[in-house]
Enzyme design. Structure first.
Site, PDB file in Angstrom:
ATOM      1  CG  ASP A   1      -0.198  -0.142   2.525  1.00 48.93           C
ATOM      2  OD1 ASP A   1       0.579   0.766   2.862  1.00 48.93           O
ATOM      3  OD2 ASP A   1      -0.384  -1.172   3.226  1.00 48.93           O
TER       4      ASP A   1
ATOM      5  CD  GLU B   1      19.263 -24.146 -15.959  1.00 48.50           C
ATOM      6  OE1 GLU B   1      18.067 -24.475 -16.014  1.00 48.50           O
ATOM      7  OE2 GLU B   1      20.053 -24.607 -15.098  1.00 48.50           O
TER       8      GLU B   1
END
Ligand code: DGJ
Length: 738
Positions: free
Chosen positions: A535, A615
């Site tokens: 928030d 990777e």
């Protein structure tokens, strides 16, 4: 000045870049709302108010025979309960005689440059020349209740902030039962409400529903803003889209209980409210006492959601987030949580860190489990001293080893919680929230510390400082892993227990403020089991927040989509994790995980030492690209090019810099079909009369072609594969025949 008072007409005009807000002092001093929307030129909008006698809608005494003058139908700036308005109210207060009535009338006003202050609460800030304030004072003549409505008007942003200061200037005690921060009256209905619901590991799910008659609300009574509903809502026209139509948004700069309401009344008007949730809220106002509500940030867009989001992104990045990392680039981090959970020692951590460092990662974050007797989640919370059986030599030594290999060091805390199996709880069982004579509920084996108490806050501050002073710590992850319950404080009398929820949040803010003042260079990341406290209140202290415990790239598409409506991309903590994913067991390509995590504050959360050489090379490449794109991602304009809740085949989004020279297009194929369609992405807000070229591509596009004809996405992509295209503006052209 962005605020004008037209004395003769008793009219207040508040102007932002593209919007205007009008209200007026009506008969008998009643403050009436007139309009919020697109600019209308020099026009007094009081003609909009059409008043008619409506059955069962009575009059205030002074109105005499004017049966059309009813609080029940008037659009008001701050409606109160008890004096004939039967709609959802902004203010409900009980006076010293037990009376539920507050009749607020205009008393005075003040206009000044710069933005008002509210104490102890987060709020947007501005320089003197960036915003103006209107302070409107209303008074109830009978009780002496004074209500100051505060408006912060941003000159260059379409933002109006509101907060309310309530003062008891009477002689007897009053009790506040509801004190919303804002109210907005719209003269019509036929609106949709967009809200963001969710649950743990699936936050801010977009939902659009029509607003009907009666009260429709979303909110939280969990003590935090919560995973379940977010304190950001939009009311919009039925036909509104990303680029078209009226929309009004409210965002609460607060991290505790909230209520967002929309109500269509009997005559088709819509009222929108936002503020602290009235459940278990009751605030005593002694004579002379004052209460300030948290702030709500409001914005209006005539051009759909996209503009609304840009306004919030800019507003929060420039006028809410603070600190060293507010605007600057942030380090690429690796967090050990999904790599090790509680099973680690310093050797294991260093092994991950060394490997990560060699791939280009800049910050190592030590998550849960480094303190007290914390072998799993049943014990240790509250004991903020190192667990030497796991981290031999302590935090200082670990930080030093990390710094020696060129990595910054960050650490996890969950300051607000306590385990029953902890030294802290054994010493201070009364420090947690629990109702007298009852055993409190546990959640994840945790109880909540009563942050409304100063001694509790002091303990947390001192014990955290002793960790932070013992090592070179450059980042803190501030977690919070449960909802509040059994909210009762041993420090407050029985008739003040309705204050505890809010005092808890004030206590949390005070503690955070003290820490960021003392350690201004530490990067704080908020977290509450992922995005359970995502928030605007937290963003004032923590410029980034871990967006969700769900790290699955496909699910993150929806979570980050919802989050992007009200919050800047730089606020969204987002990591590449291992596959099969720990939350969903889904496998997605590493490339896709990188593209999705780049729509945020980027990092990794896996044991990189287990990756293959291919990777690892891909991770190196991701980090190189992220560092190149980071300014564009953080400061650029973010556009949603699809709605994952409606578009069943793909998700897409775009970043564009302010000068429209760079564009980063992102696309993920979310569902593969046989004999696949071609998806064309229509880009947004480019220079029409300019040529653009993709990195590594030969074709030259005009901005107009990219926007109106679109860019086809490759058809041969497999399910969950991603495409990232970086386009540069190469030149302008003069006319269409060129
Ligand atoms: C919840 C957080 O969201 C996770 O990232 C992790 O920090 C755990 N808590 C640790 O308990």
């Amino acid at each position: 000045m962005a605020v004008l008072f037209r004395e003769k007409e008793k009219l207040f005009v508040l102007e932002t870049k593209d919007t205007v807000y009008q209200m007026m002092i009506g008969d008998y001093g009643v403050l009436k709302h007139l309009y919020y929307g697109k600019k209308v030129g020099d026009c007094n909008l009081s003609y909009l108010l059409q008043m008619y006698d409506r059955g069962f809608s009575g009059q205030i005494p002074e109105a005499g025979d004017r049966r059309e003058f009813s609080m029940d139908t008037l659009p008001q700036e701050y409606p109160t309960y008890g004096i004939g308005d039967y709609r959802s109210e902004a203010l409900r207060i009980i006076d010293g005689n037990g009376g539920y009535g507050a009749d607020l009338r205009y008393q005075s006003h003040r206009i000044y440059s710069g933005k008002y202050n509210i104490s102890g609460l987060p709020a947007m800030y501005a320089k003197e020349n960036e915003a103006d304030t209107l302070e409107l004072t209303l008074r109830d003549q009978v009780t002496g209740l004074v209500v100051k409505l505060l408006y912060g008007i941003f000159r260059e942003l379409d933002v109006i902030t509101r907060a309310v200061r309530i003062v008891n200037e009477g002689t007897t005690e009053m009790t506040l039962e509801k004190a919303a921060s804002t109210c907005l009256e719209l003269p019509h209905s036929s609106l949709d409400m967009i809200r963001f619901h969710g649950k743990h590991a699936m936050e801010r799910e977009w939902e659009r529903l029509p607003v009907g008659h009666g009260n429709q609300s979303v909110g939280s009574v969990r003590g935090t803003s919560s995973h379940q509903h977010n304190p950001f809502v939009i009311l919009c026209a039925k036909e509104a889209t990303e680029t078209y139509g009226d929309c009004y948004a409210m965002s609460f700069v607060y991290s505790g209980n909230f209520l967002a309401e929309a109500e269509v009344d009997q005559i088709g008007q819509t009222r929108m409210l936002m503020g602290i949730h009235p459940t278990q809220f009751s605030w005593k106002l002694e004579p002379g006492g004052a209460f300030e509500t948290p702030e709500v940030v409001m914005s209006y867009s005539a051009e759909g959601f996209s503009k609304l989001s840009h306004t919030f992104h800019q507003a929060y990045r420039n006028h809410l987030c603070r600190g060293k990392y507010k605007l600057s680039s942030r380090p690429v981090l690796i967090n050990n949580w999904e790599a090790t959970y509680f099973q680690f020692d310093e050797e294991k951590l260093l092994q991950i860190a060394r490997e990560a460092g060699s791939l280009g990662v800049e910050l190592f974050v030590l998550d849960d489990g480094w303190f007290g007797k914390r072998e799993d989640d049943t014990s240790g919370l509250g004991d903020w001293y190192v667990n030497e059986s796991k981290i031999r030599g302590g935090i200082g030594k670990l930080a030093k080893s990390l710094n020696e290999i060129g990595m910054k060091f960050g650490i996890w805390f969950e300051p607000e919680a306590v385990s029953e199996d902890s030294d802290l709880y054994r010493a201070h069982p009364d420090w947690c929230l629990s109702i007298m004579n009852r055993k409190p509920n546990r959640s994840r084996y945790e109880l909540i510390l009563d942050l409304s108490r100063e001694d509790v806050r002091e303990y947390l501050f001192t014990s955290m400082c002793s960790v932070l002073d013992s090592a070179n710590i450059e980042y803190i992850k501030w977690d919070m892993n449960r909802s509040l319950s059994d909210v009762w404080s041993a420090r407050l009398p029985g008739n003040r227990q309705g204050e505890v929820f809010h005092r808890y949040v004030l206590g949390l803010y005070e503690l955070l403020e003290k820490l960021i003042q003392r350690y201004p260079d530490i990067l704080f990341e908020g977290c509450s089991g992922g995005g359970g406290r995502f928030d605007a209140g937290m963003l004032y202290y923590t410029p980034q927040i871990w967006c969700s415990d769900n790290t699955d790239a496909v699910e993150r598409l929806s979570i980050q989509y919802g989050t992007s409506f009200g919050y800047p991309i730089s606020a969204v903590g987002s990591h590449v994790s291992v596959c099969p994913n720990h939350q969903t067991r889904r496998t997605t390509p590493l490339h896709t995980r990188g593209v999705v995590a780049m729509a945020g504050s980027f990092g990794y959360e896996l044991d990189v030492s287990q990756l293959s050489e291919d990777e690892k090379n891909e991770v190196r490449q991701q980090i190189r690209l992220y560092k190149k794109y980071q300014p564009l991602i953080y400061n650029g304009r973010y556009d949603r090019l699809s709605n994952p809740y409606e578009e069943k085949g793909y998700a897409a989004w775009q970043f564009t810099d302010e000068e429209r020279t760079e564009v980063l297009v992102n696309y993920v194929l979310t569902r593969k079909h046989a004999n696949e369609n071609i998806y064309y992405l229509k880009l947004r807000d480019l220079e029409e009369k300019a040529y653009y070229q993709a990195d590594g591509g030969e074709h030259i596009y005009t901005g107009a072609a990219l926007m109106y004809a679109g860019l086809p996405m490759p058809r041969d992509k497999k399910e969950y594969e991603a495409v990232q295209i970086y386009l540069r503006r190469v030149s302008f052209y003069e006319n269409d025949s060129d």
